[in-house]
Design an enzyme around this catalytic site. Structure first.
Site, PDB file in Angstrom:
ATOM      1  N   ASP A   1       0.829  -1.198   0.000  1.00  0.00           N
ATOM      2  CA  ASP A   1       0.000   0.000   0.000  1.00  0.00           C
ATOM      3  C   ASP A   1       0.869   1.256   0.000  1.00  0.00           C
ATOM      4  O   ASP A   1       1.993   1.240  -0.518  1.00  0.00           O
ATOM      5  CB  ASP A   1      -0.931  -0.050   1.231  1.00  0.00           C
ATOM      6  CG  ASP A   1      -2.311   0.511   0.918  1.00  0.00           C
ATOM      7  OD1 ASP A   1      -2.406   1.730   0.700  1.00  0.00           O
ATOM      8  OD2 ASP A   1      -3.278  -0.274   0.896  1.00  0.00           O
TER       9      ASP A   1
ATOM     10  N   HIS B   1      -3.767   6.063   3.276  1.00  0.00           N
ATOM     11  CA  HIS B   1      -4.559   4.903   2.836  1.00  0.00           C
ATOM     12  C   HIS B   1      -4.073   3.600   3.481  1.00  0.00           C
ATOM     13  O   HIS B   1      -4.852   2.804   3.993  1.00  0.00           O
ATOM     14  CB  HIS B   1      -4.494   4.813   1.309  1.00  0.00           C
ATOM     15  CG  HIS B   1      -5.338   3.729   0.703  1.00  0.00           C
ATOM     16  ND1 HIS B   1      -4.834   2.486   0.398  1.00  0.00           N
ATOM     17  CD2 HIS B   1      -6.646   3.708   0.361  1.00  0.00           C
ATOM     18  CE1 HIS B   1      -5.799   1.741  -0.134  1.00  0.00           C
ATOM     19  NE2 HIS B   1      -6.915   2.466  -0.171  1.00  0.00           N
TER      20      HIS B   1
ATOM     21  N   SER C   1     -11.148  -1.235  -1.030  1.00  0.00           N
ATOM     22  CA  SER C   1      -9.889  -1.174  -0.291  1.00  0.00           C
ATOM     23  C   SER C   1     -10.047  -1.737   1.114  1.00  0.00           C
ATOM     24  O   SER C   1      -9.067  -2.192   1.717  1.00  0.00           O
ATOM     25  CB  SER C   1      -9.423   0.278  -0.137  1.00  0.00           C
ATOM     26  OG  SER C   1      -8.684   0.696  -1.251  1.00  0.00           O
TER      27      SER C   1
END
Ligand SMILES: [Ca+2]
Ligand SMILES: [Ca+2]
Ligand SMILES: [Ca+2]
Ligand SMILES: [Ca+2]
Length: 569
Positions: free
Chosen positions: A128, A161, A313
């Site tokens: 990520d 994120h 996600s």
């Protein structure tokens, strides 16, 4: 170079964005580096191998069109595929954080599953934007990872994120702070795969998967869109799967049927609402393996706080965390068993059976962990794969680099195929289609015996029938001259009576091809074939004073060497 069979390279759908000046290819197993360099030479490309896979990043010279080079490379018989290095983006739907309950944990029965497993001992690689390792709900979970974008150990989160994804999978549970991840006792290996904007690439994901697989991660989570159909990622995911791992990916947030061909290398996860209905924005298609909660997921945020996030996600790490719970409950179970129990215990939604919205259904952690605990070891695989060499065929004449195609199948799965030539392993392929580029110049001309050995994860193996081929490579021209020495008499010696003149010669191509000529004072006295020549010289018939003895040798290719000594009578 020669390919005796044309192996159609697979052309993936062109991505909407890709890295300029770069391609990714997968070679057939065993292709010599020098041959890859030859393939790239016309375009000036330079290759970089990804981990121990057969994937290579190809860096093109400035100004070279990656699409133009791609159109050349994708038809090369020694490449399994060539593709643009797709740029992929995090699959989240931004939203302002606000407090809420972790509904997704109750929905999938995580709280029930935790009575039997909390993920202890399992490492989840989070591919990520990095992870905030100082977050109070993550700090105890982190194991060292890698930043494949900068090629260093700095895995700090550049956008936030990754911290949210990591917490969804494995935020510390039962520590009196914040949230609990699905597998709150598992470990997180942060793998930064993106630039500062959060854009990752097929090749950066492949590099991270190869690293994670080689550094102890059993689960990998990729919460980026556009990943399941990427050939580069599929190949690296198979590499990790062959090492006992499982790769879990987001289905994407485009809200459309992505029309991706279903595969077995990754677990693709669509997102559902609290009502168990697919979210409007979740991508779908026959490639979807399972569904998981993906809205208002309460998780860790960069900087130490908490917030709610939306997107496939977050559905993906819910599934990845569930896989970690199962693996922790039963570390002895093969990954393929874990995967089949994950899908067989999922709650079937929508139309009966597997469908394009929910795959096999919405993940049920409680049932999945129970099924893993109950699974008996007797289900272990005892059936060997079947394997055959489909090309070349027996009796074929081959030369240079030879394309060798193998068909192999197994009741569970073929994890690798070895190509053996005259009993020696020359290359190993860990991804289907099993295909090799064998350099036949590494064996002598004449008959060579090829055999393929296929293995499954349980260690069962089977050899194919042997295929005998005739190797016929041009023999390199002999440009090395023979050596020669007059061993008797010694140079400068005084001679009398009958003298035994002895000449010794050798050559790189063998003594059999040597022709010798012996001259005394310019007159030919003797000739011989092979390494030695002897001649009895009656010196009584020659004058007193100095005499010249010369030996001239010539090899089969015509290379010549001469040596001369002087003696006196
Ligand atoms: Ca916590
Ligand atoms: Ca269904
Ligand atoms: Ca088997
Ligand atoms: Ca020679």
């Amino acid at each position: 170079m020669m390919g005796i069979s044309t192996w159609g390279t697979v052309q993936a759908a062109q991505p909407s964005e890709w890295v300029k000046g770069r391609l990714v290819v997968q070679t057939r197993a065993g292709l010599p580096d020098t041959e890859l360099a030859e393939i790239l030479k016309p375009h000036g490309g330079k290759s970089r191998r990804i981990g121990k896979t057969d994937l290579f990043i190809i860096d093109l010279p400035p100004g070279m069109s990656e699409q133009a080079v791609l159109s050349q490379l994708e038809h090369n018989p020694h490449l399994k595929f060539a593709e643009l290095d797709a740029i992929v983006k995090p699959a989240f739907v931004p939203n302002d954080p606000y407090l809420g309950s972790e509904w997704h944990l109750a929905k999938i029965g995580a709280t029930t599953a935790w009575d039997r497993s909390q993920g202890t001992g399992v490492v989840i690689a989070v591919l990520d934007t990095g992870v905030d390792a100082s977050h109070p709900d993550l700090a105890a979970r982190i194991v060292p990872g890698w930043n494949v974008y900068d090629n260093n150990s700095n895995t700090a989160d550049v956008t936030g994120h990754g911290t949210a994804v990591a917490g969804t999978a494995a935020a510390s549970m039962n520590n009196s702070v914040g949230v609990a991840g699905v597998a709150g006792a598992a470990r997180i290996m942060p793998m930064r795969i993106c630039d500062l904007s959060g854009n990752a690439t097929g090749s950066s994901i492949a590099q991270a998967l190869a690293y994670a697989a080689d550094h102890g991660a059993r689960v990998a989570n990729i919460s980026f869109g556009g990943v399941p159909g990427n050939s580069t990622v599929q190949t690296a995911a198979q590499y990790m799967k062959n090492k006992g791992g499982l790769v879990v990916v987001a289905a994407g947030n485009n809200g459309i049927n992505e029309n991706i061909t279903p595969g077995t290398t990754m677990i693709s996860v669509s997102a559902v609402e609290q009502t168990d209905v697919k979210t409007t924005w979740s991508s779908y298609g026959n490639f979807v393996t399972v569904a998981a909660p993906g809205t208002t997921i309460w998780t860790t945020t960069r900087g130490g706080g908490y917030g709610q996030w939306w997107g496939t996600s977050f559905a993906s790490p819910v599934a990845a965390g569930t896989v970690a719970l199962m693996m922790a409950a039963r570390p002895d179970l093969p990954n393929t068993t874990i995967e089949s129990l994950l899908t067989s215990t999922a709650v079937d939604l929508g139309t009966a059976g597997r469908d394009a919205y929910y795959g096999y259904g919405r993940v049920n952690a409680a049932a999945a962990v129970n099924a893993a605990v109950a699974a008996t070891a007797s289900t272990s695989d005892t059936q060997a794969p079947s394997v055959a060499i489909t090309s070349p065929t027996g009796g074929a004449s081959v030369s240079s680099v030879v394309a060798v195609n193998v068909s192999a199948s197994d009741n569970v799965g073929v994890t690798r195929v070895e190509l053996r030539v005259n009993g020696s392993t020359v290359a190993t392929d860990t991804s289907s289609p099993f295909a090799f580029s064998w350099d036949s110049r590494t064996v002598a001309n004449g008959s060579a015996s090829l055999a393929a050995y296929a293995f499954d994860a349980a260690g069962n193996s089977k050899a194919s029938s042997a295929v005998s081929v005739g190797v016929s490579n041009a023999v390199a021209a002999d440009t090395t001259a023979p050596t020669v020495q007059i061993t008797n008499p010694a140079s400068g010696a005084r001679v009398s009576g009958t003298v035994s003149v002895k000449v010794s010669a050798s050559d790189n191509a063998g003594a059999a091809g040597i022709r010798q000529s012996l001259y005394i004072d310019g007159g030919l006295r003797a000739t011989a074939s092979g390494a030695s020549l002897s001649y009895n010289w009656n010196t009584r018939k020659v004058s007193h004073g100095s005499h010249t003895i010369q030996a001239v040798v010539r090899d089969a290719a015509g290379n010549q060497t001469a040596t001369t000594i002087q003696v006196s009578r």
